[in-house]
Design an enzyme around this catalytic site. Structure first.
Site, PDB file in Angstrom:
ATOM      1  N   ASP A 156      24.575  33.320  40.955  1.00 63.39           N
ATOM      2  CA  ASP A 156      24.206  34.646  40.866  1.00 63.39           C
ATOM      3  C   ASP A 156      25.563  35.371  39.891  1.00 63.39           C
ATOM      4  OD1 ASP A 156      22.474  36.988  40.958  1.00 63.39           O
ATOM      5  OD2 ASP A 156      24.227  37.689  42.120  1.00 63.39           O
TER       6      ASP A 156
ATOM      7  N   GLU B  86      31.131  14.817  44.274  1.00 65.73           N
ATOM      8  CA  GLU B  86      31.400  13.976  45.647  1.00 65.73           C
ATOM      9  C   GLU B  86      29.882  13.342  45.890  1.00 65.73           C
ATOM     10  OE1 GLU B  86      34.788  17.142  47.651  1.00 65.73           O
ATOM     11  OE2 GLU B  86      32.698  16.824  48.557  1.00 65.73           O
TER      12      GLU B  86
END
Length: 551
Positions: A212, A265
């Site tokens: 956002d 990751e």
């Protein structure tokens, strides 16, 4: 469901369906949509043919701004469900071959967030206040705000607090509602907490994040800017790129570079899409492989139904995507704008006319509904043929119109209240969906709905359209199924069109797309007509229609 790309690049050409959870499906009859409601509708989503769902905020919230005022980023609003419900929904979506994107709201928290409550209880200069943007007021006793900047929702952008001893105190900055205090992204603790949040949801099976107002996190509150009253409403042009006090500052990309390390990751890497209202030439850094991966392209959403505008927007955005090593995104409707079937049902400039229609009372009788839907289907079929990701908003597959006539006392959008009705707000596109043609909430749930549904919603009920092979729902299902079959390389070749009101391009594999923005029928190329948004007569495509043809 067909696999559209290798798992690591699934997002590049995905069809993503936005769910506004509070208005999708209510399983327990409290009038608010919930996670169990979403889980129950997974067969519908599978049949629709989407690749991922994007969930608008489902976090604990006072709903001062439709859930974008977040109390706790690592939990679920009890009215919407529990973390266990989320895990159940996640497992069911994944079993159905549908990935999950969740909204992340990093610019501000709710004023009920534990950090902000701690800031209110702590003294000036404390570590708790340093997580937000607190400033002393002006005037003899600090009774005036630090500057005259305004909130996008109306009124001032500063709110004065009462200090723990009861005295009038400092002021905090809120670009949105006063219940949404802006975070201080110069504070390392803010960085670390959001990295924790990203891992929390990625560990629960989330494949991506919609970020956002990604362009607003870094700010420069230099007093030199204090006199710019309209700073946030159109004065960006007086600043060099990357130097606006509040928007699109160059240093915001340092944040997203750290987020990318977290995404990487995981195997496959998580992805993200930026809501960044920035000039097109500035969009690439948000969408780069070193950053979030994608950025929303709202250009078609803001365009008229016009061939020249569409062609320029498509060409420009494909070029920008290629430069940044990403894929473009395409969207016509979402939770913040008037539904495109309604925008296209009005004469003149689609976006401006839609806003005026709402202010004039939102009378459905003022709309040319058949024309609006005809144009919406034509535009959508063109969009679904483009290289890149297609974002669909719940209900558009039903041809749903904007619910414009909502009584003032039943509205929820803070924009309406903070501007005293001068801006009507976004409630009309957030009205709960009609699943059945009757009942207290048209099948949304066992009881009523949190926003009033108009009687004409019965005509758009999903169960009605599922039985009709000529329905908008059937059209979307067919288009999305073909989109999976025919997607290949992220390229297109423009063909010479018969006139200026027609766009014609070819995708790999000889898939021709012809969009007629005019009123006169146009000849189609030879080949198998796979899908049209309107009738073909004597080998010609009618006006305001799009066709897919395999040569």
């Amino acid at each position: 469901m067909p696999t559209i790309a290798s798992d690591a690049t699934w997002w590049r050409q995905a069809a993503v369906y936005q769910i506004y959870p509070r208005s999708f499906a209510d399983s327990n009859g409290d009038g608010i949509g919930d996670l169990k409601g979403i889980t129950a509708k997974i067969p519908y989503l599978v049949e629709l043919g989407i690749d991922a769902v994007w969930l608008s905020p489902f976090y604990p919230s006072a709903l001062a701004d439709g859930g974008y005022d977040v109390d706790d980023y690592r939990n679920v609003d009890p009215r919407i469900g529990t973390l266990e419900d989320f895990d159940e929904m996640s497992a069911a979506l994944h079993a159905a071959g549908i990935k999950i994107i969740v909204d992340i709201v990093p610019n501000h928290t709710s004023d009920r967030h534990e950090w902000f409550q701690e800031a209110l209880a702590s003294p000036k200069g404390s570590a708790a206040r340093e997580r937000y943007i607190f400033r002393d007021g002006k005037g003899e006793n600090g009774e005036l705000p630090p500057n005259s900047w305004g909130s996008i929702f109306g009124g001032g952008a500063w709110e004065q607090i009462t200090e723990p001893d009861g005295a009038p105190g400092q002021w905090y900055f809120h670009f949105f509602a006063k219940e949404q205090p802006d975070l201080n992204w110069d504070n390392p603790e803010v960085h670390e907490d959001f990295l924790k949040t990203l891992r929390f949801w990625a560990d629960r099976g989330v494949s991506g994040f919609r970020v956002d107002v990604a362009h607003m996190l870094k700010k420069n509150l230099d007093p030199a800017y204090d006199a710019l009253r309209t700073l946030m409403f159109g004065e960006a042009s007086v600043f060099h790129d990357g130097q606006h006090p509040l928007f699109d500052r160059d240093e915001v990309h340092e944040i997203f570079a750290d987020w990318r390390k977290v995404f990487n990751e995981y195997n496959p890497p998580r992805t993200a899409v930026a809501e960044a209202w920035v000039p097109a030439h500035r969009r690439a850094r948000y969408a780069s492989p070193e950053g979030l991966g994608q950025a929303f392209n709202f250009d078609l959403l803001q365009a008229d139904f016009d061939a020249a505008q569409f062609r320029k927007i498509i060409a420009d955005n494909l070029a920008f995507a290629a430069e940044s090593g990403t894929s473009s995104t395409w969207v016509f409707s979402n939770h913040d704008v008037i539904r495109h079937a309604t925008r296209y049902a009005l004469p003149g400039n689609a976006a401006k006319a839609g806003a005026q229609w709402l202010l004039d009372g939102g009378d459905p009788a003022a709309l040319d509904i058949p024309r609006g839907l005809r144009r919406a289907k034509a535009a959508t079929l063109l969009m679904l043929a483009l290289p890149g990701s297609a974002y669909l908003y719940q209900g558009e597959e039903l041809g749903l119109q904007e619910a414009g006539q909502i009584p003032s006392e039943q509205r929820q959008d803070p924009t309406f209240f903070r501007t005293q009705g001068e801006q009507i707000g976004r409630d009309g596109c957030r009205v709960p969906l009609p699943w059945e043609p009757d009942g207290t909430s048209f099948g949304f749930g066992p009881a009523g709905a949190h926003l009033p549904q108009p009687e004409w919603f019965a005509h758009y009920a999903a169960s009605v359209e599922e039985k009709d092979p000529a329905s908008t729902l059937a059209f979307y299902r067919r288009a999305l199924a073909l989109r999976h079959e025919l997607q290949g390389a992220e390229t297109l070749v423009w063909e010479q069109a018969s006139d200026d009101s027609v766009l014609h391009f070819v995708r790999p594999g000889g898939w021709h797309v012809v969009a007629n923005f005019g009123s006169a029928p146009v000849a189609l190329p030879a080949g198998e007509v796979l899908l049209v948004s309107a009738d073909v007569e004597d080998g010609k495509l009618l006006g305001e229609a799009t066709a897919w043809i395999r040569a």
